[in-house]
Design an enzyme around this catalytic site. Structure first.
Site, PDB file in Angstrom:
ATOM      1  N   LYS A 138       0.844  -1.193   0.000  1.00 60.34           N
ATOM      2  CA  LYS A 138       0.000   0.000   0.000  1.00 60.34           C
ATOM      3  C   LYS A 138       0.877   1.239   0.000  1.00 60.34           C
ATOM      4  CE  LYS A 138       0.513   2.049   3.325  1.00 60.34           C
ATOM      5  NZ  LYS A 138       1.718   2.679   3.981  1.00 60.34           N
ATOM      6  N   TYR A 224      -5.148   3.879   5.541  1.00 53.23           N
ATOM      7  CA  TYR A 224      -5.655   3.109   6.693  1.00 53.23           C
ATOM      8  C   TYR A 224      -6.951   3.721   7.223  1.00 53.23           C
ATOM      9  CZ  TYR A 224      -1.138   0.744   6.949  1.00 53.23           C
ATOM     10  OH  TYR A 224      -0.025  -0.003   6.662  1.00 53.23           O
TER      11      TYR A 224
HETATM   12  P1  NAD Z   1      12.196   1.796   3.074  1.00 55.45           P
HETATM   13  O1  NAD Z   1      12.656   3.154   2.747  1.00 55.45           O
HETATM   14  O2  NAD Z   1      12.622   1.207   4.379  1.00 55.45           O
HETATM   15  O3  NAD Z   1      12.674   0.777   1.933  1.00 55.45           O
HETATM   16  C1  NAD Z   1      12.563   1.089   0.570  1.00 55.45           C
HETATM   17  C2  NAD Z   1      13.392   0.122  -0.241  1.00 55.45           C
HETATM   18  O4  NAD Z   1      13.325   0.531  -1.614  1.00 55.45           O
HETATM   19  C3  NAD Z   1      14.878   0.135   0.151  1.00 55.45           C
HETATM   20  O5  NAD Z   1      15.368  -1.179   0.125  1.00 55.45           O
HETATM   21  C4  NAD Z   1      15.532   0.959  -0.941  1.00 55.45           C
HETATM   22  O6  NAD Z   1      16.870   0.576  -1.198  1.00 55.45           O
HETATM   23  C5  NAD Z   1      14.655   0.628  -2.135  1.00 55.45           C
HETATM   24  N1  NAD Z   1      14.678   1.680  -3.159  1.00 55.45           N
HETATM   25  C6  NAD Z   1      14.831   1.476  -4.472  1.00 55.45           C
HETATM   26  N2  NAD Z   1      14.848   2.614  -5.151  1.00 55.45           N
HETATM   27  C7  NAD Z   1      14.713   3.593  -4.243  1.00 55.45           C
HETATM   28  C8  NAD Z   1      14.697   5.004  -4.339  1.00 55.45           C
HETATM   29  N3  NAD Z   1      14.792   5.632  -5.503  1.00 55.45           N
HETATM   30  N4  NAD Z   1      14.558   5.694  -3.199  1.00 55.45           N
HETATM   31  C9  NAD Z   1      14.436   5.096  -2.002  1.00 55.45           C
HETATM   32  N5  NAD Z   1      14.464   3.741  -1.857  1.00 55.45           N
HETATM   33  C10 NAD Z   1      14.617   3.013  -2.974  1.00 55.45           C
HETATM   34  O7  NAD Z   1      10.626   1.779   2.926  1.00 55.45           O
HETATM   35  P2  NAD Z   1       9.593   0.746   3.554  1.00 55.45           P
HETATM   36  O8  NAD Z   1       9.128   1.265   4.849  1.00 55.45           O
HETATM   37  O9  NAD Z   1      10.154  -0.629   3.510  1.00 55.45           O
HETATM   38  O10 NAD Z   1       8.356   0.918   2.529  1.00 55.45           O
HETATM   39  C11 NAD Z   1       8.309   0.268   1.277  1.00 55.45           C
HETATM   40  C12 NAD Z   1       6.861   0.111   0.836  1.00 55.45           C
HETATM   41  O11 NAD Z   1       6.180  -0.673   1.784  1.00 55.45           O
HETATM   42  C13 NAD Z   1       6.085   1.423   0.722  1.00 55.45           C
HETATM   43  O12 NAD Z   1       5.196   1.366  -0.364  1.00 55.45           O
HETATM   44  C14 NAD Z   1       5.304   1.494   2.018  1.00 55.45           C
HETATM   45  O13 NAD Z   1       4.099   2.222   1.911  1.00 55.45           O
HETATM   46  C15 NAD Z   1       5.033   0.028   2.274  1.00 55.45           C
HETATM   47  N6  NAD Z   1       4.890  -0.263   3.695  1.00 55.45           N
HETATM   48  C16 NAD Z   1       3.784  -0.914   4.116  1.00 55.45           C
HETATM   49  C17 NAD Z   1       3.596  -1.209   5.443  1.00 55.45           C
HETATM   50  C18 NAD Z   1       2.392  -1.968   5.890  1.00 55.45           C
HETATM   51  O14 NAD Z   1       2.142  -2.021   7.095  1.00 55.45           O
HETATM   52  N7  NAD Z   1       1.637  -2.577   4.986  1.00 55.45           N
HETATM   53  C19 NAD Z   1       4.551  -0.792   6.380  1.00 55.45           C
HETATM   54  C20 NAD Z   1       5.689  -0.135   5.931  1.00 55.45           C
HETATM   55  C21 NAD Z   1       5.848   0.125   4.585  1.00 55.45           C
END
Ligand code: NAD
Length: 383
Positions: A138, A224
């Protein structure tokens, strides 16, 4: 028949289409060979950031119907770390360039896209074209147009699509849905929901960069609150008005900080939501004809907590929400169980987000919504 969901298969058979037609309709699905004949589905995580590292990968160690079989990362240093930690063979580790080769890998049935929001569409579509089932985090994408493109790609490839709405698989949320469905407290008259957190002081994070996030608090946390308003009322909204507030414009340069929105529902119920990257908020409250029920917290990883106007405490044993969510999706593929968070649900929420932004752009004017009724009950047609 492999990698063709039973529902698609039955639909094609019911339409009198034979094997040749099915092969033509889903060439990749038939050619790839993975899925229903397996006991456990192999899942590849795309994007090894914090959600994959601290929630999804650990949850995949406990899932019953799927397991972590591969990863896709743009950071070469992570390859060996993940290979060692989770015993992932080198042949199941991809980068963003060679990702499409995953089509030839029978160890991987499901691709789970966990990248910044604006990258979801590209990787979901590439995964579908590789003949893999898709889970998309999401918010589903950064526009309704992109949601349509993802849904279309999955349909064309004959693969299943789920959104990472973990709460749809979670017992507290499902108890709320049951109260609404069974009218335990009568018809719902009012629902309020909020979802937000204080995003600190790191202006360089991708969530504050519109090109990568597609929007601020609304797309990240607002989905949410929108979901709570919908399963709390048991209906899709028919209109929305919205307002945006900015108290730290120097920090939130590019994306929305705080948004409030008001919904009306077909039965006359009304709803209020608030979402923010500057305010901690995590609850939902429903007022019905003969009482009320609420969850607080309502959106975090659990355990959630709830109570009702009869003095009852809503309480369930804690299980990883991500584990429940991924097992639900695997059961959908393996046993034709319902898809509790289909692509159409992610698209519906993006339609609502766009309507909220439209209302704000028009100074809070009412925007009407004409949504499909099917997903009005938080994912499933009302039983
Ligand atoms: P994060 O920043 O911790 O991780 C992002 C990942 O994408 C990293 O591994 C990074 O290296 C990679 N990436 C590739 N290209 C990138 C760029 N140009 N800029 C930044 N990062 C890049 O983020 P996250 O918290 O893991 O979130 C990722 C996804 O998961 C999002 O869509 C977020 O909304 C979703 N998410 C959902 C939940 C949930 O409860 N369902 C919780 C957290 C995150």
């Amino acid at each position: 028949m492999k990698n063709l969901s039973r529902r698609n298969f039955n639909t094609l058979m019911a339409k009198g289409m034979g094997t040749a037609a099915i092969m033509a309709a889903t060439p990749l699905a038939c050619a790839m060979g993975s899925g229903q004949d397996k006991k456990k589905l192999g899942v590849a995580l795309v994007g090894l950031g914090s959600y994959s590292t601290y929630q999804l990968a650990p949850a995949l160690q406990d899932t019953q119907h799927c397991y972590l079989s591969g990863v896709v990362t743009g950071t070469p240093e992570k390859e060996q770390i993940w290979a060692d930690k989770y015993n992932i063979p080198k042949k199941n580790i991809y980068n963003y360039q060679n990702f499409d080769d995953i089509a030839k890998n029978d160890d991987i049935d499901v691709v789970y896209v966990v990248l910044p929001n604006s990258m979801h569409a590209e990787f979901c579509i590439r995964a579908a074209k590789a003949g893999k089932h898709v889970i998309c985090e999401k918010p589903m994408a950064v526009s309704v147009e992109e949601c349509d493109a993802i849904i279309e790609a999955c349909k064309n490839a004959g693969v299943e699509l789920g959104i990472g709405y973990r709460l749809q698989s979670e017992p507290y949320t499902n108890e709320v849905k049951r109260f609404v469905r069974e009218k335990t407290f009568g018809d719902v008259r009012y629902v309020s929901a909020d979802a937000g957190y204080y995003s600190g002081s790191n202006p360089d994070q991708w969530r504050l960069n519109k090109e990568l996030s597609g929007g601020g608090a609304l797309l990240n946390m607002g989905v949410y609150a929108i979901q709570s308003a919908i399963y709390g009322s048991g209906q899709n909204p028919v209109s929305v008005t919205a307002q945006e507030y900015s108290t730290r414009p120097e920090y939130f340069k590019d994306t929305d900080e705080t948004i409030t929105a008001q919904f009306t529902f077909p039965n006359g119920a009304v709803g209020n939501i608030m979402t923010s990257h500057n305010i901690n908020a995590n609850s939902m409250y429903v007022s019905a004809e003969r009482g009320w029920f609420q969850l607080q917290p309502a959106n975090s990883y659990g355990p959630l907590s709830g109570r009702t106007s009869t003095g009852d405490v809503i309480e369930f044993p804690h299980e990883s929400q991500q584990k429940l969510q991924m097992d639900d999706f695997a059961k959908h593929i393996l046993f034709d169980a319902p898809n509790v968070a289909p692509g159409e649900m992610g698209k519906r929420d993006m339609i609502i987000c766009e309507a909220i932004y439209e209302s704000i752009a028009k100074g809070g004017q009412k925007v009407t919504l004409d949504l499909e009724p099917d997903y009005g009950f938080g994912g499933l047609p009302t039983p």
